[in-house]
Scaffold this motif. Structure first.
Motif, PDB file in Angstrom:
ATOM      1  N   SER A 159       0.693  -1.107  -0.161  1.00  0.00           N
ATOM      2  CA  SER A 159      -0.237  -0.421  -0.522  1.00  0.00           C
ATOM      3  C   SER A 159       0.468   1.561   0.093  1.00  0.00           C
ATOM      4  CB  SER A 159      -0.869  -0.413   1.329  1.00  0.00           C
ATOM      5  OG  SER A 159      -1.969  -1.438   1.577  1.00  0.00           O
ATOM      6  N   GLU A 160       2.255   0.809   0.538  1.00  0.00           N
ATOM      7  CA  GLU A 160       3.033   2.042   0.683  1.00  0.00           C
ATOM      8  C   GLU A 160       3.664   2.595  -0.821  1.00  0.00           C
ATOM      9  OE1 GLU A 160       4.657   5.976   2.198  1.00  0.00           O
ATOM     10  OE2 GLU A 160       3.395   4.510   2.764  1.00  0.00           O
ATOM     11  N   ARG A 161       3.457   1.657  -1.446  1.00  0.00           N
ATOM     12  CA  ARG A 161       4.303   1.909  -2.988  1.00  0.00           C
ATOM     13  C   ARG A 161       3.278   1.955  -3.909  1.00  0.00           C
ATOM     14  NH1 ARG A 161       6.832  -2.976  -1.302  1.00  0.00           N
ATOM     15  NH2 ARG A 161       5.270  -4.009  -2.586  1.00  0.00           N
ATOM     16  N   GLU A 162       2.292   1.631  -3.683  1.00  0.00           N
ATOM     17  CA  GLU A 162       0.570   2.179  -4.526  1.00  0.00           C
ATOM     18  C   GLU A 162       0.635   3.744  -4.087  1.00  0.00           C
ATOM     19  OE1 GLU A 162      -3.944   1.351  -5.255  1.00  0.00           O
ATOM     20  OE2 GLU A 162      -3.192  -0.028  -4.350  1.00  0.00           O
ATOM     21  N   ARG A 163       0.616   3.630  -2.667  1.00  0.00           N
ATOM     22  CA  ARG A 163       0.557   5.516  -2.336  1.00  0.00           C
ATOM     23  C   ARG A 163       1.323   6.482  -2.468  1.00  0.00           C
ATOM     24  NH1 ARG A 163      -0.331   4.341   2.458  1.00  0.00           N
ATOM     25  NH2 ARG A 163       1.954   4.785   3.791  1.00  0.00           N
ATOM     26  N   GLU A 164       2.600   6.164  -2.551  1.00  0.00           N
ATOM     27  CA  GLU A 164       3.548   7.287  -3.500  1.00  0.00           C
ATOM     28  C   GLU A 164       3.780   7.058  -4.894  1.00  0.00           C
ATOM     29  OE1 GLU A 164       7.516   4.863  -2.227  1.00  0.00           O
ATOM     30  OE2 GLU A 164       7.374   5.072   0.260  1.00  0.00           O
ATOM     31  N   LEU A 165       3.200   6.312  -5.499  1.00  0.00           N
ATOM     32  CA  LEU A 165       2.855   6.283  -7.067  1.00  0.00           C
ATOM     33  C   LEU A 165       2.068   7.428  -7.365  1.00  0.00           C
ATOM     34  CD1 LEU A 165       3.499   5.909  -9.623  1.00  0.00           C
ATOM     35  CD2 LEU A 165       2.494   3.738  -9.861  1.00  0.00           C
ATOM     36  N   LEU A 166       0.784   7.156  -6.813  1.00  0.00           N
ATOM     37  CA  LEU A 166      -0.568   7.405  -6.718  1.00  0.00           C
ATOM     38  C   LEU A 166      -0.413   9.027  -6.338  1.00  0.00           C
ATOM     39  CD1 LEU A 166      -3.225   5.595  -5.874  1.00  0.00           C
ATOM     40  CD2 LEU A 166      -2.846   6.667  -7.544  1.00  0.00           C
ATOM     41  N   ALA A 167       0.649   9.766  -5.801  1.00  0.00           N
ATOM     42  CA  ALA A 167       1.027  10.542  -4.825  1.00  0.00           C
ATOM     43  C   ALA A 167       1.706  11.323  -6.274  1.00  0.00           C
ATOM     44  CB  ALA A 167       1.846  10.489  -4.066  1.00  0.00           C
ATOM     45  N   TRP A 168       3.234  10.514  -6.478  1.00  0.00           N
ATOM     46  CA  TRP A 168       3.296  11.314  -7.522  1.00  0.00           C
ATOM     47  C   TRP A 168       2.172  11.891  -8.956  1.00  0.00           C
ATOM     48  CZ3 TRP A 168       4.798   9.828 -12.620  1.00  0.00           C
ATOM     49  CH2 TRP A 168       5.735  10.688 -13.692  1.00  0.00           C
ATOM     50  N   GLN A 169       1.435  10.642  -8.897  1.00  0.00           N
ATOM     51  CA  GLN A 169       0.807  11.031 -10.727  1.00  0.00           C
ATOM     52  C   GLN A 169      -0.428  11.963 -10.640  1.00  0.00           C
ATOM     53  OE1 GLN A 169      -0.786   6.881 -10.200  1.00  0.00           O
ATOM     54  NE2 GLN A 169       0.533   6.513 -12.517  1.00  0.00           N
ATOM     55  N   VAL A 170      -0.763  12.028  -9.167  1.00  0.00           N
ATOM     56  CA  VAL A 170      -1.507  12.989  -9.725  1.00  0.00           C
ATOM     57  C   VAL A 170      -0.326  14.783  -8.906  1.00  0.00           C
ATOM     58  CG1 VAL A 170      -2.841  14.458  -6.929  1.00  0.00           C
ATOM     59  CG2 VAL A 170      -3.036  11.674  -7.149  1.00  0.00           C
ATOM     60  N   ARG A 171       0.113  14.932  -8.542  1.00  0.00           N
ATOM     61  CA  ARG A 171       0.909  15.481  -8.613  1.00  0.00           C
ATOM     62  C   ARG A 171       1.109  16.125  -9.855  1.00  0.00           C
ATOM     63  NH1 ARG A 171       4.089  13.846  -4.250  1.00  0.00           N
ATOM     64  NH2 ARG A 171       5.416  12.925  -5.625  1.00  0.00           N
ATOM     65  N   GLU A 172       1.534  15.283 -10.882  1.00  0.00           N
ATOM     66  CA  GLU A 172       1.451  15.657 -12.076  1.00  0.00           C
ATOM     67  C   GLU A 172       0.592  15.792 -13.058  1.00  0.00           C
ATOM     68  OE1 GLU A 172       4.729  12.762 -15.710  1.00  0.00           O
ATOM     69  OE2 GLU A 172       3.021  11.912 -14.633  1.00  0.00           O
ATOM     70  N   LEU A 173      -0.514  15.367 -12.646  1.00  0.00           N
ATOM     71  CA  LEU A 173      -1.850  15.722 -12.977  1.00  0.00           C
ATOM     72  C   LEU A 173      -2.429  17.448 -12.915  1.00  0.00           C
ATOM     73  CD1 LEU A 173      -4.023  12.826 -13.881  1.00  0.00           C
ATOM     74  CD2 LEU A 173      -2.529  14.374 -15.818  1.00  0.00           C
ATOM     75  N   GLU A 174      -2.586  17.414 -11.511  1.00  0.00           N
ATOM     76  CA  GLU A 174      -2.387  18.556 -10.866  1.00  0.00           C
ATOM     77  C   GLU A 174      -1.363  20.205 -11.114  1.00  0.00           C
ATOM     78  OE1 GLU A 174      -4.073  17.627  -6.029  1.00  0.00           O
ATOM     79  OE2 GLU A 174      -2.164  17.934  -6.869  1.00  0.00           O
ATOM     80  N   GLU A 175      -0.569  19.634 -11.414  1.00  0.00           N
ATOM     81  CA  GLU A 175       0.485  20.286 -12.234  1.00  0.00           C
ATOM     82  C   GLU A 175      -0.224  20.924 -13.681  1.00  0.00           C
ATOM     83  OE1 GLU A 175       4.256  18.585 -12.054  1.00  0.00           O
ATOM     84  OE2 GLU A 175       4.504  19.292 -10.198  1.00  0.00           O
ATOM     85  N   LEU A 176      -0.600  20.006 -15.046  1.00  0.00           N
ATOM     86  CA  LEU A 176      -0.756  19.871 -16.068  1.00  0.00           C
ATOM     87  C   LEU A 176      -1.888  21.406 -15.978  1.00  0.00           C
ATOM     88  CD1 LEU A 176      -0.650  19.294 -18.685  1.00  0.00           C
ATOM     89  CD2 LEU A 176      -1.942  17.970 -17.914  1.00  0.00           C
ATOM     90  N   ALA A 177      -3.093  21.188 -14.069  1.00  0.00           N
ATOM     91  CA  ALA A 177      -4.038  22.251 -14.347  1.00  0.00           C
ATOM     92  C   ALA A 177      -5.039  22.040 -15.528  1.00  0.00           C
ATOM     93  CB  ALA A 177      -3.276  23.206 -13.843  1.00  0.00           C
TER      94      ALA A 177
ATOM     95  N   ALA B 129     -11.203  13.009 -15.411  1.00  0.00           N
ATOM     96  CA  ALA B 129     -11.582  11.800 -14.376  1.00  0.00           C
ATOM     97  C   ALA B 129     -10.604  11.056 -13.823  1.00  0.00           C
ATOM     98  CB  ALA B 129     -12.880  11.241 -15.403  1.00  0.00           C
ATOM     99  N   LEU B 130      -9.965  10.637 -14.639  1.00  0.00           N
ATOM    100  CA  LEU B 130      -8.777  10.073 -13.656  1.00  0.00           C
ATOM    101  C   LEU B 130      -8.217  10.242 -12.672  1.00  0.00           C
ATOM    102  CD1 LEU B 130      -7.266   7.398 -14.626  1.00  0.00           C
ATOM    103  CD2 LEU B 130      -5.406   8.436 -15.924  1.00  0.00           C
ATOM    104  N   LEU B 131      -7.561  12.200 -12.914  1.00  0.00           N
ATOM    105  CA  LEU B 131      -7.493  12.849 -11.638  1.00  0.00           C
ATOM    106  C   LEU B 131      -8.345  12.312 -10.486  1.00  0.00           C
ATOM    107  CD1 LEU B 131      -5.615  14.467  -9.966  1.00  0.00           C
ATOM    108  CD2 LEU B 131      -6.481  16.004 -11.026  1.00  0.00           C
ATOM    109  N   ALA B 132      -9.177  12.358 -10.292  1.00  0.00           N
ATOM    110  CA  ALA B 132     -10.250  12.437  -9.856  1.00  0.00           C
ATOM    111  C   ALA B 132     -10.200  11.042  -9.210  1.00  0.00           C
ATOM    112  CB  ALA B 132     -12.384  12.776 -10.333  1.00  0.00           C
ATOM    113  N   ASP B 133     -10.237   9.742  -9.944  1.00  0.00           N
ATOM    114  CA  ASP B 133     -10.092   8.419  -9.122  1.00  0.00           C
ATOM    115  C   ASP B 133      -8.751   8.601  -8.196  1.00  0.00           C
ATOM    116  OD1 ASP B 133     -12.139   8.079 -10.778  1.00  0.00           O
ATOM    117  OD2 ASP B 133     -11.465   6.801 -12.034  1.00  0.00           O
ATOM    118  N   TRP B 134      -7.750   8.319  -8.923  1.00  0.00           N
ATOM    119  CA  TRP B 134      -6.367   8.594  -8.408  1.00  0.00           C
ATOM    120  C   TRP B 134      -7.079   9.583  -6.766  1.00  0.00           C
ATOM    121  CZ3 TRP B 134      -2.414   9.911 -12.928  1.00  0.00           C
ATOM    122  CH2 TRP B 134      -2.588   9.106 -13.812  1.00  0.00           C
TER     123      TRP B 134
END
Length: 552
Positions: free
Chosen positions: A184-202, A324-329
């Motif tokens: 779960s920790e590995r999945e959480r780290e990956l998701l956090a990075w992906q969420v930041r990437e899409l949030e920066e895209l705005a 929508a992908l960002l919301a799921d993540w």
């Protein structure tokens, strides 16, 4: 109560129309004559499963129609209103058709309904106790269900089951989090990075459509400018421009219309055309003024499109699906963050357990007095059913860890005579004792039921003599409160009925069919005598039958 039952081409019944009375009615006849077939037909109208074998041989379909009086102001009336099913003259008509191919259809007061709806309505109208119902009492789940029904605890039972399920799910979430913490920790780290990437895209879906429209406009700016200039010349800036020419022609026709009024329509059309052309000219000039060759903005838009496209390709999604992908993540990241919080999971588990314990206590509070009352009532009935000194107890056995059915399990204990200790029903009751105890339990619990019609199908199997007479009196007493129908082979039970029918087989046209006769007092004497004496009926047997019926 059940008023009328109409049967067409069902098993060995060709056509029957039966009008029922109130009180206790007995259905008697030789074995195999079709007594239970009538109850099977009624069960079909009440929503039992259909079988192509129910259709009489050589016929296309079987049909059963049951008419009941609607209990006023009860749960059934409220349910009918919720289902938008109309009731006329206080009557409820349940109709079922089974085709030879096995297909089944159902109606309620002429409105097509599902089998589930028919069955739900039937549960409020009629309660059928089958001839082997007492055997079900050997099962722990049947004992628990019967006690809960006696306690009127249906809602509490459902609440306990729901709260237990919530509690177990909370336990599983905690245990799963403890077991899978590293993954779960590995999945959480990956998701956090992906969420930041899409949030920066705005980026949002509306922007994608706007970007593509702006890119098309900027990429074709030269062509758009040239086309706009060409149309402006033709419409308003050239020597033969259309807009001023339309205005001039309109004025000319206006002068002519002053002489000939029939030209007024032409003048009006030209005037409208001139107005439209002038508006188009001004709109196109405004558009042309905004157009400009802007290579820097074009490069900026193309860069933005490339950034969105690259991320969409990376995550194997359409560009417009990225929000929508960002919301799921984000949701999944929140779940993982919650599961990584032992204190929060422990709080959720404790709250779920507390809710279960509260619901279980409330269910137990309903069960205890109901168990005591049922124990006393059945024990009292046993004294009259040739088990003097016998005792019955609906025992509640605590479950330390609880269950989906509450904090206790239900077990029926019985002692058939005073010298025996209480032991589980399944271990101590003989066949005859089980029949008598089972009948006592069914009669006692039927008093609690809101259903206006109770049917007992040969539930008196295994008893006889004076006990049978007592059973008949029990059913007669129950018939003062409800409509009671009983299929029986015992003359002592039939003699206690308020009315009696005889079911017999008859041959007609090479077919064996079932026939029903309504018995008057004289015919009842003959039928009871047959049940007493068999083939050879003597005057002594008739006198005995008349005495049983209280006839002169």
């Amino acid at each position: 109560m059940l008023r009328r039952l109409t049967i067409r081409d069902f098993v060995i019944v060709d056509r029957l129309e039966l009008d029922f009375e109130a009180g206790f009615g007995a259905l008697t006849g030789e074995t195999g004559a079709g007594k239970s077939i009538l109850l099977d037909a009624l069960g079909l109208a009440l929503g039992d499963r259909a079988d192509a074998a129910a259709v009489r041989t050589g016929r296309e379909r079987a049909e059963v129609c049951a008419e009941f009086d609607l209990p006023p102001d009860g749960p059934l009336a409220a349910w009918l209103a919720e289902q938008a099913l109309e009731v006329e003259d206080g009557a409820l008509i349940l109709r079922r058709v089974v085709e030879a191919g096995g297909r089944s259809r159902a109606w309620l007061n002429g409105t097509p309904v599902t089998l589930a709806q028919l069955r739900e309505a039937g549960e409020w109208l009629c309660d059928i106790h089958g001839q082997h119902a007492h055997h079900a009492l050997l099962r722990a789940d049947a004992q628990r269900a019967l006690l809960d029904a006696h306690a009127g605890a249906a809602e509490a039972v459902a609440e306990v089951a729901a709260r237990y399920r919530d509690w177990r799910q909370a336990v599983e979430r905690r245990e799963r989090a403890e077991h899978d913490s590293a993954a779960s920790e590995r999945e959480r780290e990956l998701l956090a990075w992906q969420v930041r990437e899409l949030e920066e895209l705005a980026f949002d879906a509306d922007e994608w459509q706007e970007l593509n429209q702006e890119h098309a406009r900027l990429a074709h700016a030269a062509g758009l400018m040239s086309g706009a200039d060409e149309v402006l010349v033709a419409l308003g800036d050239g020597e033969l421009a259309a807009a001023p020419m339309l205005a001039s022609l309109g004025n000319k026709v206006g002068e002519m219309a002053g002489i000939d009024a029939s030209l007024e329509e032409v003048r009006s059309l030209l005037a409208d055309a001139a107005i439209q052309a002038d508006e188009a000219l001004h709109a196109l000039r405004r558009y042309r003024d905004r157009l400009d060759l802007d290579p820097e903005r074009l490069a900026e838009v193309e860069g933005r499109i490339a950034a969105v496209t690259d991320l969409a390709r990376k995550h194997r999604a359409a560009p417009e699906a990225l929000p929508a992908l960002l919301a799921d993540w984000r949701r999944r990241l929140e779940e993982l963050s919650a599961s990584a919080d032992p204190a929060r999971l422990a709080e959720q588990e404790a709250a779920a357990r507390k809710a279960y314990e509260t619901a279980a206590r409330q269910l137990g509070a309903l069960r205890r007095p109901a168990a005591a009352a049922l124990s006393a009532e059945v024990s009292e009935a046993m004294q009259t059913l040739a088990m003097a000194g016998g005792r019955f107890e609906a025992s509640l056995i605590p479950l330390p860890d609880g269950s989906a059915h509450g904090d206790e399990t239900v077990e029926f204990l019985v002692a058939a005579n005073p010298s025996q200790p209480l032991r589980p029903l399944a271990k101590v009751a003989s066949g005859g004792e089980l029949s008598r105890i089972g009948l006592a339990i069914q009669v006692m619990t039927s008093r609690d039921s809101a259903t206006p019609t109770l049917i007992f199908d040969e539930v008196d199997v295994g008893i006889g003599g004076g006990v049978a007479e007592i059973v008949g009196k029990l059913l007669h007493r129950l018939g003062r409160e409800r409509q009671v129908l009983c299929v029986t082979h015992l003359p002592q039970v039939a003699a206690c009925a308020d009315w009696q029918w005889n079911i017999a087989k008859a041959e007609q046209g090479g077919e064996v069919l079932s026939r029903v006769s309504v018995l008057d007092q004289g015919a009842r004497v003959e039928e009871i005598a047959r049940m007493l004496g068999g083939v050879n009926i003597t005057e002594t047997t008739r006198r005995h039958a008349a005495e049983m019926l209280g006839a002169d």
